[in-house]
Design an enzyme around this catalytic site. Structure first.
Site, mmCIF file in Angstrom:
data_model
loop_
_atom_site.group_PDB
_atom_site.id
_atom_site.type_symbol
_atom_site.label_atom_id
_atom_site.label_comp_id
_atom_site.label_asym_id
_atom_site.label_seq_id
_atom_site.Cartn_x
_atom_site.Cartn_y
_atom_site.Cartn_z
ATOM 1 N N PHE A 116 5.154 2.630 -4.662
ATOM 2 C CA PHE A 116 4.859 4.062 -4.919
ATOM 3 C C PHE A 116 5.113 4.023 -6.285
ATOM 4 O O PHE A 116 6.379 4.108 -6.653
ATOM 5 C CB PHE A 116 5.557 5.026 -3.836
ATOM 6 C CG PHE A 116 5.230 6.368 -4.140
ATOM 7 C CD1 PHE A 116 3.994 6.738 -3.320
ATOM 8 C CD2 PHE A 116 5.927 7.209 -4.917
ATOM 9 C CE1 PHE A 116 3.701 8.018 -3.477
ATOM 10 C CE2 PHE A 116 5.264 8.449 -5.022
ATOM 11 C CZ PHE A 116 4.306 8.931 -4.080
ATOM 12 N N ASP A 136 9.384 0.357 -12.582
ATOM 13 C CA ASP A 136 9.557 1.748 -12.130
ATOM 14 C C ASP A 136 10.886 2.124 -11.482
ATOM 15 O O ASP A 136 11.238 1.749 -10.260
ATOM 16 C CB ASP A 136 8.418 2.021 -11.083
ATOM 17 C CG ASP A 136 8.542 3.417 -10.505
ATOM 18 O OD1 ASP A 136 9.292 4.030 -10.856
ATOM 19 O OD2 ASP A 136 7.530 3.800 -9.798
ATOM 20 N N LYS A 192 13.092 11.872 -11.730
ATOM 21 C CA LYS A 192 13.852 12.173 -10.490
ATOM 22 C C LYS A 192 15.511 12.569 -11.287
ATOM 23 O O LYS A 192 15.585 13.509 -11.851
ATOM 24 C CB LYS A 192 14.049 11.333 -9.420
ATOM 25 C CG LYS A 192 12.845 11.136 -8.620
ATOM 26 C CD LYS A 192 12.905 10.321 -7.409
ATOM 27 C CE LYS A 192 11.798 10.109 -6.637
ATOM 28 N NZ LYS A 192 11.455 11.380 -5.879
#
Length: 402
Positions: free
Chosen positions: A136, A221, A250
């Site tokens: 993702f 990532d 985040k």
């Protein structure tokens, strides 16, 4: 104006299905809803509020910057952006930083960089991006296409081309796929939405070797597993492999929206003037809060607490696994932990989450078959124990499978 969960259905686009609970305030590892009911937060807003809610140092940084300067655009730069970029360069492999507002934007920048770097240096034939099933990387059309989950791309065709998906941790498949046409290999050191699945050291080492051999960029990532959550500031720092490009968001802002792409000087050179941009990226408010959060999450005290609380959490989950038979132990890194459901409970992660919520514990799923626990990095030993106790109560209520 009084708002309820019903208000969501009346005024919001229906792309989410949020809980009936509406939190109105938080402090540390706890949140309170409209009825003043208290919950322990083992979700951290999907691994975002890494220092808990209303951390005093983040509040102070935001308040101070709010009285100075909010926005300039990238026609000018600003002190908070340069200070945060300098700190990221100091603490990582990177020489250069690009700021944006989210993980998807950071990955969009990284994928565009990979294509531009290959085109500039080697020619238009070198455009293949290799990614992995269950990955993702965001919800833009490019990033969701690079992500390896078909459910997120169905109905949005035609999709960007030149993307190859492989099984995660499959050495033979990776070696067979990477070639002179490859511009980048993109992976999460710990697949988050894909079930909290860590990459093996052998897999990461092979990815590095193949990228070096074929002059491709290795992109990590670390949007979810970065910023102290893995037990080091970034996961790569304990895995023995250094990427050319790293994306983060985040926990970088501790809850304030900010993302970043980190790159070596050589890779970054391809994004020359005018090739990419972001109106809000690197704004003073986000970068001031980001610097405060980064300073705290990179501190030895926080990283030591992550290690201690990770052991406590995984030991507690092992006890609960044996006692209740709902999940089978745990996997992950630091305080990004997955608990895979046993066969009899497959597809029922939402049931466990709802039961935990009834007992005042907020946890997440990583797909229908894995529970995800991502408590604040500074959670106390007592709060961790209380969260495990509440999870145990929830599992008792659910009962063992027939």
């Amino acid at each position: 104006m009084q708002v309820t969960r019903k208000t969501f259905d009346e005024v919001m686009v229906p792309n989410y299905a949020p809980s009936d609970i509406i939190p109105v305030r938080g402090l540390g590892s706890r949140i309170w809803d409209q009825q003043e009911r208290e919950y322990l937060d083992f979700a951290s807003g999907i691994a975002v509020t890494g220092l808990g809610h209303c951390h005093p140092k983040l509040i102070a940084a935001l308040a101070e910057q709010a009285g100075k300067l909010w926005h300039l655009s990238n026609v000018m730069t600003n002190e908070p952006a340069l200070k945060l970029a300098s700190k990221l360069v100091e603490l990582t492999f990177a020489d250069r930083v690009f700021f944006c507002n989210s993980g998807a934007e950071a990955n969009e920048a990284a994928f565009k960089l990979a294509r531009k770097h290959a085109s500039t240096n080697y020619g238009p034939h070198k455009q293949q991006i290799i990614s992995f099933y269950n990955a993702f990387h965001g919800r833009t059309l490019f990033t969701v296409s690079v992500g390896g989950q078909a459910k997120y791309t169905q109905g949005f065709e035609p999709l960007p081309g030149g993307i190859t998906h492989l099984p995660f941790n499959d050495l033979a498949a990776l070696e067979a796929a990477v070639g002179e046409q490859t511009c980048a290999v993109v992976l999460e050191p710990v697949q988050g939405e894909g079930g909290i699945m860590p990459a093996t050291r052998e897999f990461l080492a092979l990815a590095r070797q193949l990228c070096d051999r074929h002059k491709a960029l290795l992109i990590f990532d670390e949007v979810q597993c970065g910023n102290g959550r893995s037990g080091s500031l970034f996961a790569y720092q304990q895995l023995g492999v250094t990427p050319d490009v790293l994306t983060t968001a985040k926990g970088l802002g501790g809850g304030f929206p900010v993302g970043a792409m980190l790159a070596t000087k050589e890779a970054a050179a391809s994004l020359a003037f005018g090739t990419h941009g972001s109106t809000y990226g690197g704004n003073p408010l986000a970068c001031a809060v980001g610097l405060a959060a980064l300073t705290e999450t990179s501190s030895p005290a926080i990283l030591e607490n992550v290690a201690a609380r990770s052991t406590q959490l995984r030991d507690g989950l092992a006890v609960l696994a044996t006692a209740h038979g709902v999940f089978s132990g745990s996997r992950g890194m630091g305080l990004l932990i997955g608990a895979p459901l046993v066969d009899a409970w497959k597809g029922r992660s939402k049931d466990v989450i709802n039961a935990a919520m009834r007992h005042g514990l907020w946890i997440l799923a990583a797909g229908p078959d894995v529970l995800r626990l991502a408590p604040p990095l500074n959670i106390s030993e007592a709060d961790m124990a209380e969260g495990l106790r509440r999870l145990g109560q929830a599992l008792t209520d659910l009962g063992k499978p027939a």
